[in-house]
Design a protein around this motif. Sequence first.
Motif, PDB file in Angstrom:
ATOM      1  N   ARG A  66       3.867-110.756  34.528  1.00 44.51           N
ATOM      2  CA  ARG A  66       5.056-110.138  33.935  1.00 44.51           C
ATOM      3  C   ARG A  66       4.715-108.802  33.298  1.00 44.51           C
ATOM      4  N   GLU A  67       3.564-108.732  32.636  1.00 44.86           N
ATOM      5  CA  GLU A  67       3.151-107.478  32.002  1.00 44.86           C
ATOM      6  C   GLU A  67       2.911-106.393  33.063  1.00 44.86           C
ATOM      7  N   LYS A  68       2.308-106.763  34.181  1.00 45.58           N
ATOM      8  CA  LYS A  68       2.097-105.787  35.266  1.00 45.58           C
ATOM      9  C   LYS A  68       3.435-105.280  35.795  1.00 45.58           C
ATOM     10  N   ILE A  69       4.392-106.192  35.952  1.00 50.96           N
ATOM     11  CA  ILE A  69       5.709-105.799  36.461  1.00 50.96           C
ATOM     12  C   ILE A  69       6.410-104.883  35.464  1.00 50.96           C
ATOM     13  N   ARG A  70       6.338-105.239  34.164  1.00 53.74           N
ATOM     14  CA  ARG A  70       6.945-104.378  33.139  1.00 53.74           C
ATOM     15  C   ARG A  70       6.337-102.986  33.164  1.00 53.74           C
ATOM     16  N   ALA A  71       5.000-102.919  33.259  1.00 56.27           N
ATOM     17  CA  ALA A  71       4.320-101.622  33.276  1.00 56.27           C
ATOM     18  C   ALA A  71       4.743-100.813  34.500  1.00 56.27           C
ATOM     19  N   GLU A  72       4.886-101.469  35.644  1.00 55.47           N
ATOM     20  CA  GLU A  72       5.297-100.750  36.853  1.00 55.47           C
ATOM     21  C   GLU A  72       6.722-100.221  36.709  1.00 55.47           C
ATOM     22  N   ILE A  73       7.613-101.021  36.140  1.00 59.21           N
ATOM     23  CA  ILE A  73       8.991-100.580  35.948  1.00 59.21           C
ATOM     24  C   ILE A  73       9.031 -99.380  35.002  1.00 59.21           C
ATOM     25  N   GLU A  74       8.237 -99.430  33.937  1.00 63.46           N
ATOM     26  CA  GLU A  74       8.199 -98.305  33.001  1.00 63.46           C
ATOM     27  C   GLU A  74       7.679 -97.038  33.681  1.00 63.46           C
ATOM     28  N   ARG A  75       6.638 -97.166  34.514  1.00 64.56           N
ATOM     29  CA  ARG A  75       6.115 -96.001  35.248  1.00 64.56           C
ATOM     30  C   ARG A  75       7.182 -95.447  36.178  1.00 64.56           C
ATOM     31  N   ASN A  76       7.902 -96.325  36.866  1.00 67.62           N
ATOM     32  CA  ASN A  76       8.944 -95.880  37.788  1.00 67.62           C
ATOM     33  C   ASN A  76      10.061 -95.156  37.057  1.00 67.62           C
ATOM     34  N   ARG A  77      10.429 -95.648  35.876  1.00 65.65           N
ATOM     35  CA  ARG A  77      11.489 -94.990  35.102  1.00 65.65           C
ATOM     36  C   ARG A  77      11.064 -93.620  34.611  1.00 65.65           C
ATOM     37  N   ARG A  78       9.762 -93.431  34.401  1.00 62.49           N
ATOM     38  CA  ARG A  78       9.259 -92.118  33.978  1.00 62.49           C
ATOM     39  C   ARG A  78       9.073 -91.186  35.174  1.00 62.49           C
ATOM     40  N   GLY A  79       9.297 -91.681  36.388  1.00 58.58           N
ATOM     41  CA  GLY A  79       9.157 -90.845  37.578  1.00 58.58           C
ATOM     42  C   GLY A  79       7.760 -90.846  38.156  1.00 58.58           C
ATOM     43  N   GLU A  80       6.935 -91.811  37.766  1.00 57.05           N
ATOM     44  CA  GLU A  80       5.569 -91.874  38.274  1.00 57.05           C
ATOM     45  C   GLU A  80       5.441 -92.828  39.453  1.00 57.05           C
ATOM     46  N   TYR A  81       6.555 -93.114  40.138  1.00 54.50           N
ATOM     47  CA  TYR A  81       6.491 -94.055  41.247  1.00 54.50           C
ATOM     48  C   TYR A  81       5.824 -93.400  42.448  1.00 54.50           C
ATOM     49  N   THR A  82       5.225 -94.204  43.287  1.00 57.27           N
ATOM     50  CA  THR A  82       4.599 -93.707  44.513  1.00 57.27           C
ATOM     51  C   THR A  82       5.116 -94.518  45.697  1.00 57.27           C
ATOM     52  N   VAL A  83       5.133 -93.901  46.839  1.00 58.76           N
ATOM     53  CA  VAL A  83       5.535 -94.588  48.059  1.00 58.76           C
ATOM     54  C   VAL A  83       4.323 -95.348  48.584  1.00 58.76           C
ATOM     55  N   PRO A  84       4.487 -96.619  48.944  1.00 61.56           N
ATOM     56  CA  PRO A  84       3.358 -97.388  49.472  1.00 61.56           C
ATOM     57  C   PRO A  84       2.771 -96.740  50.723  1.00 61.56           C
ATOM     58  N   THR A  85       1.479 -96.877  50.882  1.00 63.38           N
ATOM     59  CA  THR A  85       0.783 -96.259  52.006  1.00 63.38           C
ATOM     60  C   THR A  85       1.336 -96.731  53.344  1.00 63.38           C
ATOM     61  N   TRP A  86       1.669 -98.021  53.445  1.00 62.59           N
ATOM     62  CA  TRP A  86       2.146 -98.533  54.728  1.00 62.59           C
ATOM     63  C   TRP A  86       3.478 -97.888  55.111  1.00 62.59           C
ATOM     64  N   VAL A  87       4.294 -97.503  54.132  1.00 63.93           N
ATOM     65  CA  VAL A  87       5.570 -96.837  54.440  1.00 63.93           C
ATOM     66  C   VAL A  87       5.294 -95.438  54.980  1.00 63.93           C
ATOM     67  N   LEU A  88       4.356 -94.732  54.365  1.00 62.83           N
ATOM     68  CA  LEU A  88       3.994 -93.398  54.850  1.00 62.83           C
ATOM     69  C   LEU A  88       3.410 -93.468  56.268  1.00 62.83           C
ATOM     70  N   ALA A  89       2.545 -94.451  56.510  1.00 64.28           N
ATOM     71  CA  ALA A  89       1.942 -94.608  57.842  1.00 64.28           C
ATOM     72  C   ALA A  89       3.021 -94.915  58.877  1.00 64.28           C
ATOM     73  N   LEU A  90       3.965 -95.771  58.527  1.00 60.49           N
ATOM     74  CA  LEU A  90       5.047 -96.117  59.454  1.00 60.49           C
ATOM     75  C   LEU A  90       5.904 -94.896  59.764  1.00 60.49           C
TER      76      LEU A  90
END
Length: 68
Positions: free
Chosen positions: A28-52
């Motif tokens: 849960r803490e990892k998920i919360r941290a990821e959501i907070e990063r995404n809200r700050r605009g620090e999200y990244t596109v997964p590598t497999w999406v870029l490769a596809l």
Amino acid sequence: MTTSPSPQPSQEPGDSGRQRQNWVERRREKIRAEIERNRRGEYTVPTWVLALALVLIVGGWLALIFLA
């Protein structure tokens, strides 16, 4: 020939429940941290999406070249 069972580490009855609870809390803490990063605009596109996307673009160009 009979084999003796390997000794099991001694665990208290509630020990596995605490381990599971700790795992859930860490998850849960990892998920919360990821959501907070995404809200700050620090999200990244997964590598497999870029490769596809790259494969689709290159495949489209090749299809245009060879089928046209």
